[in-house]
Design a protein around this motif. Structure first.
Motif, PDB file in Angstrom:
ATOM      1  N   TYR A   1       0.854  -1.029  -0.005  1.00 16.38           N
ATOM      2  CA  TYR A   1       0.152  -0.095  -0.031  1.00 16.38           C
ATOM      3  C   TYR A   1       0.861   1.349   0.145  1.00 16.38           C
ATOM      4  N   TYR A   2       1.925   1.020   0.550  1.00 14.33           N
ATOM      5  CA  TYR A   2       2.950   2.534   0.659  1.00 14.33           C
ATOM      6  C   TYR A   2       4.273   2.116   1.046  1.00 14.33           C
ATOM      7  N   HIS A   3       4.879   1.827   0.024  1.00 15.24           N
ATOM      8  CA  HIS A   3       6.340   1.388   0.127  1.00 15.24           C
ATOM      9  C   HIS A   3       7.215   2.659   0.093  1.00 15.24           C
ATOM     10  N   HIS A   4       6.661   3.897  -0.046  1.00 16.35           N
ATOM     11  CA  HIS A   4       7.516   4.976   0.014  1.00 16.35           C
ATOM     12  C   HIS A   4       8.082   5.130   1.448  1.00 16.35           C
ATOM     13  N   ILE A   5       7.323   4.873   2.434  1.00 15.49           N
ATOM     14  CA  ILE A   5       7.721   5.012   3.890  1.00 15.49           C
ATOM     15  C   ILE A   5       9.022   4.480   4.224  1.00 15.49           C
ATOM     16  N   ILE A   6       9.550   3.307   3.570  1.00  9.32           N
ATOM     17  CA  ILE A   6      10.657   2.732   3.538  1.00  9.32           C
ATOM     18  C   ILE A   6      11.835   3.316   2.903  1.00  9.32           C
ATOM     19  N   GLU A   7      11.261   3.752   1.680  1.00  7.72           N
ATOM     20  CA  GLU A   7      12.395   4.275   0.595  1.00  7.72           C
ATOM     21  C   GLU A   7      12.838   5.641   1.236  1.00  7.72           C
ATOM     22  N   ASP A   8      11.800   6.398   1.696  1.00 10.06           N
ATOM     23  CA  ASP A   8      12.276   7.837   2.108  1.00 10.06           C
ATOM     24  C   ASP A   8      13.344   8.079   2.913  1.00 10.06           C
ATOM     25  N   LEU A   9      12.986   7.091   4.029  1.00  6.13           N
ATOM     26  CA  LEU A   9      13.918   7.188   5.169  1.00  6.13           C
ATOM     27  C   LEU A   9      15.387   6.760   4.785  1.00  6.13           C
ATOM     28  N   LEU A  10      15.528   6.226   3.691  1.00  3.26           N
ATOM     29  CA  LEU A  10      16.894   5.339   3.372  1.00  3.26           C
ATOM     30  C   LEU A  10      17.684   6.226   2.237  1.00  3.26           C
ATOM     31  N   GLU A  11      16.683   7.252   1.759  1.00  7.82           N
ATOM     32  CA  GLU A  11      17.360   8.217   0.845  1.00  7.82           C
ATOM     33  C   GLU A  11      17.840   9.399   1.255  1.00  7.82           C
ATOM     34  N   PRO A  12      19.097   9.724   1.175  1.00  7.28           N
ATOM     35  CA  PRO A  12      19.887  10.925   1.921  1.00  7.28           C
ATOM     36  C   PRO A  12      19.212  11.920   0.654  1.00  7.28           C
ATOM     37  N   ASN A  13      19.460  13.243   1.055  1.00  7.30           N
ATOM     38  CA  ASN A  13      19.123  14.417   0.071  1.00  7.30           C
ATOM     39  C   ASN A  13      20.085  14.619  -0.924  1.00  7.30           C
ATOM     40  N   LEU A  14      20.249  13.547  -1.697  1.00  2.00           N
ATOM     41  CA  LEU A  14      21.316  13.646  -2.759  1.00  2.00           C
ATOM     42  C   LEU A  14      20.682  13.141  -4.185  1.00  2.00           C
TER      43      LEU A  14
ATOM     44  N   LYS B   1      42.625   6.768  -8.982  1.00  2.00           N
ATOM     45  CA  LYS B   1      42.175   5.731 -10.007  1.00  2.00           C
ATOM     46  C   LYS B   1      40.703   5.178  -9.595  1.00  2.00           C
ATOM     47  N   GLN B   2      40.125   5.901  -8.689  1.00  2.00           N
ATOM     48  CA  GLN B   2      39.136   5.375  -8.180  1.00  2.00           C
ATOM     49  C   GLN B   2      37.730   5.935  -8.910  1.00  2.00           C
ATOM     50  N   ILE B   3      36.678   5.058  -8.905  1.00  2.00           N
ATOM     51  CA  ILE B   3      35.459   5.359  -9.621  1.00  2.00           C
ATOM     52  C   ILE B   3      34.655   6.079  -8.831  1.00  2.00           C
ATOM     53  N   LEU B   4      34.155   7.430  -9.015  1.00  2.00           N
ATOM     54  CA  LEU B   4      33.521   8.158  -8.014  1.00  2.00           C
ATOM     55  C   LEU B   4      32.143   8.344  -8.511  1.00  2.00           C
ATOM     56  N   PRO B   5      31.146   8.679  -7.704  1.00  2.00           N
ATOM     57  CA  PRO B   5      29.893   9.347  -8.295  1.00  2.00           C
ATOM     58  C   PRO B   5      29.755  10.824  -8.475  1.00  2.00           C
ATOM     59  N   PRO B   6      28.762  11.589  -8.648  1.00  2.00           N
ATOM     60  CA  PRO B   6      28.648  12.832  -9.027  1.00  2.00           C
ATOM     61  C   PRO B   6      29.032  13.683  -7.718  1.00  2.00           C
ATOM     62  N   PRO B   7      29.751  14.895  -7.969  1.00  2.00           N
ATOM     63  CA  PRO B   7      30.342  15.713  -6.934  1.00  2.00           C
ATOM     64  C   PRO B   7      29.554  15.956  -5.808  1.00  2.00           C
ATOM     65  N   ALA B   8      28.164  15.844  -5.846  1.00  2.00           N
ATOM     66  CA  ALA B   8      27.153  15.999  -4.865  1.00  2.00           C
ATOM     67  C   ALA B   8      27.530  14.941  -3.761  1.00  2.00           C
TER      68      ALA B   8
ATOM     69  N   ASP C   1      30.344  14.260  -2.769  1.00  9.27           N
ATOM     70  CA  ASP C   1      31.830  14.391  -2.013  1.00  9.27           C
ATOM     71  C   ASP C   1      31.780  14.757  -0.517  1.00  9.27           C
ATOM     72  N   THR C   2      30.807  15.211  -0.046  1.00 10.66           N
ATOM     73  CA  THR C   2      30.767  15.491   1.587  1.00 10.66           C
ATOM     74  C   THR C   2      31.025  14.083   2.317  1.00 10.66           C
ATOM     75  N   GLY C   3      30.635  12.956   1.857  1.00 13.01           N
ATOM     76  CA  GLY C   3      30.540  12.015   2.328  1.00 13.01           C
ATOM     77  C   GLY C   3      29.835  11.708   3.591  1.00 13.01           C
ATOM     78  N   ASP C   4      28.883  12.636   3.941  1.00 16.46           N
ATOM     79  CA  ASP C   4      27.935  12.535   5.296  1.00 16.46           C
ATOM     80  C   ASP C   4      26.599  11.986   4.613  1.00 16.46           C
ATOM     81  N   TYR C   5      26.690  10.707   4.516  1.00 20.08           N
ATOM     82  CA  TYR C   5      25.239  10.294   3.846  1.00 20.08           C
ATOM     83  C   TYR C   5      24.323   9.792   5.054  1.00 20.08           C
ATOM     84  N   TRP C   6      24.847   9.708   6.132  1.00 20.43           N
ATOM     85  CA  TRP C   6      23.817   8.941   7.237  1.00 20.43           C
ATOM     86  C   TRP C   6      23.319   9.930   8.408  1.00 20.43           C
TER      87      TRP C   6
END
Length: 717
Positions: free
Chosen positions: A256-269, A282-289, A291-296
């Motif tokens: 009925y409402y899977h967004h309640i699980i998805e939302d809390l796991l997605e940082p504002n990125l 020589k590392q593969i990196l994601p977009p510069p957004a 780079d802060t490293g504070d995902y949690w």
């Protein structure tokens, strides 16, 4: 930033939302981490790498490490990493290896809009600077709905946009492959950790990187009987696995409402839509957004996630398995009720941020539509249609009177049967399989499970298994097939909403597949492992060109069904072992073999018009006669097939068509003979028509001879 969709109508709302995350969602995720921990330990660490998939994997990894810290454990595996990925990034990653799959993903993502709206989403913003992409394509293409062919034309364009598109996707495919190779480091098994649902990304990786055995450990696994779910064989939902909500499995309330699980796991990125190479490391990196490293760290509006983190940080001692399960169960009971029957205040407590779109789109979609929303001026029906959480929208629309309407909606959703569908689960190669194995079934789970083992056990595996569910329970068939040992990439399921009959079911299943040869493997019959290898080899190298079909001898198996649960074999004996050739005049006397014994050319099937859907029984005999009017049938005198009978059953789902409709067999025997006589008299003259007349006499004579032999044997004893 993704703006909050919550109305601040209660002074303590933020505290309530944090408490809800801590007291309800927290124990559920603790249980998830406990299950994840146990599954990690079950894998061979020497051959396995575990990959937390971004974006949700960033926080799943953090929560898992908090879980380990509370137990004082060392990491159970030393081979787990972050995988920078999204569906969009995966489509780019397949550009070199499986371009068709990449185009299909893109076309599906944009099939609700026009091609002109798709084009700017195909490249990151920095690649679009000073690029006029509209002048490169005709108005016909720009105003079309994207499909695979349109996407291919866009990428094949020789203009500046097409060139930049190919360059970007080629480079991204290289970086993506480099990331995969670095992370797997020669490991044979890669396990993905994510929220899951339909595990689309895993399916794409299985198609693009078949040399790696991809598995998935997800919060939940859900899907539709209309979806292409062949990959579910390697997909595990740790909290639930179900196609829809099941009252007996309250965890499925997430349907009925899977967004309640998805939302809390997605940082504002933003979603990971491209990769870059750090030339120093020589590392593969994601977009510069990123780079802060504070995902949690919880953001200002991430109240549910803040509560979950507080719950994890408050666990100072290891809980027993029983305590973990009890806490989780209690939390699920609360969540189940509040998701399915929320009050207006529950909606405020449980609402989440507007959902952001993937694939370069800038769309934001609210879960429920409130007064400040652009759709508020429309009707209740429109708002309900656009809402991502229907039960919550009903609460907002009808206030304290919403419960009865929520109940009716829940009843309609939970009692609705899946729609008829054809689910294609095919190999990722473009080759046509040698054999299409057609299995007709209806409400016979015990039989279907055995048939699956029979097909899976064949030495010859260049096949597609077509299961036609002729009016039975779709979910039951789906579950059995998904759990079967058959390679799910080589399965097609056809659902008939109502029973069409055996011959119509066969024709529809055959039409849903492609192959060189065909064979009817009904759900109640079985093969020895060598059946297909021997019969295919025979038709590939026939003694004479006119032999376009072949039968193998069969064993007649008498059996009983015990408590609708398992099969008990009573007796076995050879079935019509006297058949060494298949002449037309003999076939006119009786049906000489069972369908399970007969492999034949699809070209001949098409030429003679398939099975006659007007015949409720004896359609195979009619087909065999028409086959022999054109071509010959060879014989392999080895008992490679098993023709199963439940002689004690005269009716019901588990009866044989022969025993369950004996009067119909007697009736339609005359119909088949008479029609054949009329047709051949008109087309080929009476001399040929006399074959069928003689057939009846042959049948009677054989019956008398067998009666005399039994009498002699009885007298001798």
């Amino acid at each position: 930033m993704i703006e909050s969709n919550v109305a601040s109508s209660y002074p303590n709302l933020k505290t309530e939302r944090i408490n809800f995350g801590r007291e309800v969602i927290g124990p559920i995720f603790w249980d998830f981490c406990h299950r994840l921990h146990l599954h990690f330990l079950s894998y061979d660490n020497r051959e396995t790498v575990f990959l937390f998939c971004t974006r949700a994997g960033l926080r799943l990894k953090y929560l898992y490490e908090l879980f380990l810290k509370s137990h004082g454990d060392i990491h159970p595996v030393n081979q787990y990493h972050l995988l920078w990925i999204s569906r969009y990034m995966t489509a780019k990653g397949l550009f070199k290896r499986n371009r068709r799959a990449a185009f299909q993903v893109i076309a599906k993502e944009f099939n609700h809009t026009l091609t002109r709206n798709m084009l700017p989403c195909l490249l990151p913003s920095f690649e679009l600077e000073e690029l006029d992409f509209t002048s490169e394509f005709s108005e016909e293409i720009l105003s079309s709905i994207p499909n695979e062919d349109i996407v291919r034309k866009v990428f094949d364009s020789s203009g500046e946009f097409g060139d930049r598109l190919k360059q970007h996707y080629t480079r991204q495919a290289q970086l993506f492959e480099q990331q995969i190779n670095t992370l797997t480091a020669g490991k044979e098994l890669a396990v993905l950790i994510d929220t899951g649902w339909q595990a689309t990304t895993q399916r794409l990786l299985m198609e693009g990187y078949p040399e790696i055995d991809w598995h998935g450990l997800y919060f939940g696994r859900m899907g539709s009987v209309q979806a292409n779910n062949w990959h579910f064989f390697n997909v595990m939902g740790l909290m639930f696995e179900a196609y829809n909500y099941k009252p007996s499995q309250i965890e499925t309330c997430i349907h009925y409402y899977h967004h309640i699980i998805e939302d809390l796991l997605e940082p504002n990125l933003p979603s990971v839509e491209y990769l870059r190479l750090d030339h120093e490391s020589k590392q593969i990196l994601p977009p510069p957004a990123y780079d802060t490293g504070d995902y949690w760290t919880p953001g200002e509006e991430e109240d549910h996630y803040r509560g979950v983190v507080e719950y994890f940080q408050s666990q100072k001692k290891s809980l027993s398995l029983l305590e973990v399960r009890r806490s989780s169960r209690k939390a699920w009971e609360v969540l189940n009720h509040k998701i399915r029957f929320p009050s207006p205040h529950d909606v405020d407590v449980m609402d989440v941020r507007s959902r952001s779109a993937d694939f370069g789109k800038n769309e934001k979609n609210p879960v429920v539509l409130r007064c400040a929303n652009r759709l508020v001026e429309r009707t209740t029906e429109v708002r309900l249609q656009h809402s991502l959480w229907k039960q919550a929208q009903l609460a907002l629309e009808y206030g304290d009177k919403c419960e009865s309407k929520q109940q009716r909606f829940a009843e309609s959703k939970e009692k609705a049967k899946p729609k008829a569908a054809t689910i294609s689960i095919t190999d990722n190669t473009n080759s046509i399989p040698s054999v299409a194995v057609i299995t007709r079934t209806k409400n016979r789970p015990v039989m279907l499970k055995r048939a699956a083992k029979s097909v899976a056990g064949q030495e010859f595996q260049d096949l597609v298994w077509v299961v036609v569910n002729d009016g039975g329970d779709p979910e039951e068939v789906e579950t059995i097939v998904q759990q079967s040992p058959v390679d799910l990439r080589r399965v097609i399921i056809v659902h008939n909403p109502h029973s069409l009959g055996m011959e119509a079911a066969s024709n529809r299943a055959i039409a849903a597949s492609k192959s060189k040869y065909l064979v009817i493997h009904d759900d109640d019959d079985s093969w020895k492992p060598q059946f297909l290898s021997r019969t295919v080899d025979f038709l590939e190298n026939p003694p004479v060109p006119s032999m376009r079909g072949v039968i193998a001898h069969a064993t007649r198996v008498s059996e009983v069904i015990v408590d609708d649960d398992y099969v008990d074999i009573i007796d076995t004996c050879p079935y019509q072992e006297w058949v060494m050739t298949v002449p037309l005049y003999e076939m006119a006397s009786m049906n000489m073999f069972a369908p399970i014994s007969f492999l034949f050319s699809r070209e001949v099937y098409d030429e003679i018009g398939g099975f006659d859907e007007a015949l409720p029984v004896l359609g195979d005999w009619d087909f065999n006669i028409r086959f022999l009017m054109k071509y010959d049938i060879g014989v392999i005198p080895e008992a490679l097939a098993n023709y199963h009978h439940r002689d004690y059953l005269k009716s019901g789902d588990y009866s044989n068509s022969l025993n369950g409709a004996i009067s119909k067999h007697q009736m339609f025997e005359a119909v088949v003979r008479n029609r054949g006589l009329r047709q051949m008299s008109e087309e080929q003259g009476l001399p040929v028509a006399s074959i069928l007349s003689l057939g009846r006499a042959t049948y009677d004579i054989r019956g008398m001879v067998q009666h005399i032999m039994r009498a002699v044997d009885s007298h001798g004893k």
